[in-house]
Motif scaffolding. Structure first.
Motif, PDB file in Angstrom:
ATOM      1  N   TYR A  81      -6.273  -5.389  -4.307  1.00  0.00           N
ATOM      2  CA  TYR A  81      -5.856  -5.007  -2.968  1.00  0.00           C
ATOM      3  C   TYR A  81      -7.039  -5.052  -1.992  1.00  0.00           C
ATOM      4  N   CYS A  82      -8.206  -4.561  -2.427  1.00  0.00           N
ATOM      5  CA  CYS A  82      -9.398  -4.591  -1.567  1.00  0.00           C
ATOM      6  C   CYS A  82      -9.836  -6.026  -1.278  1.00  0.00           C
ATOM      7  N   ASN A 142      -7.643  -7.354   1.330  1.00  0.00           N
ATOM      8  CA  ASN A 142      -8.000  -6.777   2.621  1.00  0.00           C
ATOM      9  C   ASN A 142      -9.222  -7.462   3.222  1.00  0.00           C
ATOM     10  N   SER A 165     -14.415   0.731  -0.639  1.00  0.00           N
ATOM     11  CA  SER A 165     -13.255   0.879  -1.506  1.00  0.00           C
ATOM     12  C   SER A 165     -13.343  -0.042  -2.720  1.00  0.00           C
ATOM     13  N   LEU A 166     -13.806  -1.282  -2.508  1.00  0.00           N
ATOM     14  CA  LEU A 166     -13.926  -2.236  -3.614  1.00  0.00           C
ATOM     15  C   LEU A 166     -14.933  -1.748  -4.642  1.00  0.00           C
ATOM     16  N   SER A 189      -9.638   2.149   2.402  1.00  0.00           N
ATOM     17  CA  SER A 189      -8.877   0.927   2.684  1.00  0.00           C
ATOM     18  C   SER A 189      -7.999   1.095   3.919  1.00  0.00           C
ATOM     19  N   SER A 190      -7.392   2.274   4.059  1.00  0.00           N
ATOM     20  CA  SER A 190      -6.559   2.524   5.237  1.00  0.00           C
ATOM     21  C   SER A 190      -7.387   2.484   6.516  1.00  0.00           C
ATOM     22  N   TYR A 220     -15.790  -0.420   5.186  1.00  0.00           N
ATOM     23  CA  TYR A 220     -14.868   0.447   4.444  1.00  0.00           C
ATOM     24  C   TYR A 220     -14.181  -0.307   3.302  1.00  0.00           C
ATOM     25  N   PHE A 221     -13.880  -1.595   3.503  1.00  0.00           N
ATOM     26  CA  PHE A 221     -13.281  -2.358   2.413  1.00  0.00           C
ATOM     27  C   PHE A 221     -14.257  -2.521   1.248  1.00  0.00           C
ATOM     28  N   LEU A 260       0.843  -1.200   0.000  1.00  0.00           N
ATOM     29  CA  LEU A 260       0.000   0.000   0.000  1.00  0.00           C
ATOM     30  C   LEU A 260       0.871   1.240   0.000  1.00  0.00           C
ATOM     31  N   ASP A 287      -8.708   4.703  -1.580  1.00  0.00           N
ATOM     32  CA  ASP A 287      -7.457   4.417  -0.879  1.00  0.00           C
ATOM     33  C   ASP A 287      -7.563   4.736   0.612  1.00  0.00           C
TER      34      ASP A 287
END
Length: 639
Positions: free
Chosen positions: A243-244, A247, A228-229, A206-207, A224-225, A8, A203
């Protein structure tokens, strides 16, 4: 999760590279460089062009930025120079040269600060924070980011401010300060929402999700994931989607907990597999291998041991070959558990030994007890088989082998203890010798001060008393001569006592004594004396011999200039460069012909003292044009 934090972070660097770009595309920047109206404008455009080019061709970008620096220096244009410095520092960071990156970025920040260009100063501070965060120097990273936010807020640069907030949140999350991390990450989501920048919103979300995993608030992490996805899917951002997915796999895996509840492990496997497929399509080898490690750990607990072994073995060998000790160790841990469950204790033991090597390298907690337990189980299984297949003689052979191992281990321990004892005794004797030397130096300096010094002082006092009782002219001259000679001897004795006293071995004491001497000389002489004795000397511990030679050469050279040169100005520089002490003394006096004056004025003495310290002394003089004394002395290695 640590691996994904690293990935990330690298992804954020790419995003920030585009955030810092001055023009939209490379073609536009090329046009700016070609059509620049002046050399200064051309150099500034080259800096911006190099920054953008660094994302695809960092080597070529470095050549462009260095040429921009050259042009900026020719025109003495501060803004162009700072822009090129900033680009060069960023490119060196991309190339993995942290020291060079820090040098150029720090200089760029200073110039922007001098120019009161707060926006560019803030962006350079963010670049520096990325460099420090990558090296896990979180304190320096925060020291750059916190003032950068204030500068960006004043300049109403919401996008860069939001990015800086997110970076601060990530750093606080890595340090376990979750409340502070929550504050800054939520602020970054709100700021990115204002700018309507979807990639940055995804982004930042994801954080936040990663933070909620650390806090074991899994429902918030899922929210939140998924947010983001959704954004990455709508924007067809494949890397962001992968990345999502990973996560989400991490979130489900963490929620399954130690009991490894099946609904969550199944969901974890589904998302890991989804990320694996996307990374395969993107041809990202490191990401693909890491997903195989994730898939392997899930397959291990769901009972598919053969597939798990294939994935985990592949991940282990990849990370082991690339030197990624953290992830090689993680794969080794999974393989230990896999082979332990399969009762293949020999393989489990092999990976346990490799894991121990990794942990020793990383200075992590000691796992020797785990290896011992594994070894014990392996030996137990082997012994059970032996009871059925071997006779009593074979059992005795095993016992004999075990005793030999114990003896060998005991012998190794005795050798190590003996070596340690010998080292301690040697060290102790060396320290005793050093203490004796210090005591002897203290005693000698004290004796000289108390006995010889007091006697010389008495001689000088008596000679002065005698000269005050109206003697004839000849006696008066002799008494004055005795008094002046005694004073000169006392001064020299004071210098010798000072050089012998071990409490003055620090360079700061030498610096103080030399400066006091120069102050006295300046008060007693009409000659202008300018000197620089650098602080680098203050942090140097000097031997008695070196300290004495520096001091006496210094006095001799300065006295020569004051007594014989008829100079109006004397310039002095005393500095430490690496492992050398460098002394330069220059006057604008009458000078002398070096071919005629082969000796005298203490030149042979200065040369001899310099040679005693493995150095050299060079005297350059031209009649009517002054004299230059250059001395270089080597600093011996501390014992």
């Amino acid at each position: 999760m640590n691996y994904r934090c690293t990935k990330l972070f690298l992804f954020l660097c790419c995003l920030y590279g585009s955030l810092n770009c001055r023009a939209g595309i490379l073609d536009s920047l090329r046009t700016l460089v070609s059509n620049a109206s002046s050399v200064a404008a051309r150099s500034e455009a080259m800096g911006s062009f190099a920054f953008e080019l660094s994302k695809t061709k960092p080597d070529s970008a470095l050549l462009v930025s260095l040429e921009g620096i050259k042009l900026a220096k020719q025109t003495n244009t501060a803004l162009s120079l700072a822009t090129c410095y900033n680009s060069t520092g960023w490119i060196y960071y991309v190339l993995g040269k942290a020291d060079s990156a820090e040098y150029f970025l720090t200089n760029a920040k200073k110039i922007f600060n001098d120019l009161k260009n707060e926006n560019q100063e803030a962006r350079t501070l963010v670049n520096l924070s990325i460099l420090y965060n990558q090296s896990q120097n979180y304190e320096k990273a925060l020291a750059c980011l916190l003032p950068a936010i204030n500068l960006l807020e004043k300049g109403k640069d919401d996008k860069a401010k939001a990015y800086a907030e997110k970076m601060i949140g990530i750093i606080y999350r890595q340090q376990g300060e979750y409340d502070k991390a929550m504050f800054y990450l939520r602020a970054s989501v709100q700021s990115f929402t204002k700018t309507n920048n979807r990639s940055y919103i995804a982004d930042a979300a994801s954080s936040l999700g990663a933070l909620f995993i650390n806090m074991r608030q899994f429902d918030s992490a899922f929210f939140y994931f998924h947010q983001s996805l959704t954004i990455n899917s709508d924007d067809h951002n494949l890397y962001g989607m992968a990345y999502c997915c990973e996560n989400l796999g991490d979130a489900f895996w963490s929620k399954s907990g130690e009991k490894l509840l099946q609904p969550y492990t199944d969901s974890s496997f589904w998302y890991y597999n989804k990320a694996y497929s996307i990374f395969l399509s993107l041809n990202n080898p490191a990401d693909v291998i890491y997903e195989e490690l994730n898939l392997g750990k899930v397959l291990r607990v769901t009972g598919e041991k053969q597939r798990a072994g294939l994935y985990l073995e592949k991940a282990f060998h990849y990370f082991d070959s690339t030197g990624d000790i953290n992830y090689a160790n993680e794969a080794a841990q999974q393989l230990i558990a896999l082979y332990k469950d399969s009762h293949e204790f020999d393989k489990a033991l092999a990976y346990a030994e490799k894991s121990q090597v990794y942990k020793d390298t990383l200075d992590s907690r000691n796992r020797s007890s785990t290896i011992a337990n594994m070894f014990g189980k392996y030996e137990t299984a082997k012994k059970d088989a032996t009871i059925q297949l071997l006779n009593t003689q074979q059992k005795l052979d095993e016992q004999q082998l075990s005793r030999q191992k114990v003896i060998a281990i005991f012998s190794i321990i005795l050798i190590l203890l003996g070596s340690l004892l010998a080292f301690v005794l040697f060290n102790r004797n060396r320290i005793k010798q050093q203490l004796k030397e210090v005591q002897m130096r203290n005693q000698l300096s004290g004796d000289l001060h108390d006995d010889v010094g007091s006697s010389l002082s008495s001689i000088m006092l008596l000679s002065k008393m005698g000269s005050n009782k109206t003697p004839d002219e000849t006696q008066k001259r002799l008494l004055d001569k005795i008094a002046s000679t005694s004073k000169e001897v006392i001064d020299r004795m004071s210098d010798i006592i000072w050089t012998m006293n071990p409490k003055y071995d620090e360079g700061s004491n030498l610096k103080e004594r030399l400066e006091n001497y120069l102050l006295q000389a300046r008060d007693l002489s009409s000659t202008k004396i300018n000197w620089v004795i650098t602080e680098s000397l203050s942090h140097t511990r000097l031997s008695m011999e070196l300290r004495k030679n520096i001091f006496l050469i210094f006095k001799e050279a300065v006295n020569n200039s004051l007594k014989y040169a008829a100079a109006t100005e004397i310039k002095i520089l005393l500095d430490r460069k690496g492992k050398e002490i460098q002394l330069h003394i220059e006057d604008d006096g009458i000078g002398f012909d070096a071919s005629v004056v082969k000796d005298g004025n203490g030149m042979d003495t200065m040369a001899r003292r310099a040679k005693n310290s493995n150095g050299c002394c060079r005297v350059t003089s031209i009649p009517g044009k002054g004299t230059l004394v250059e001395v270089t002395l080597n600093i011996p290695q501390n014992r």
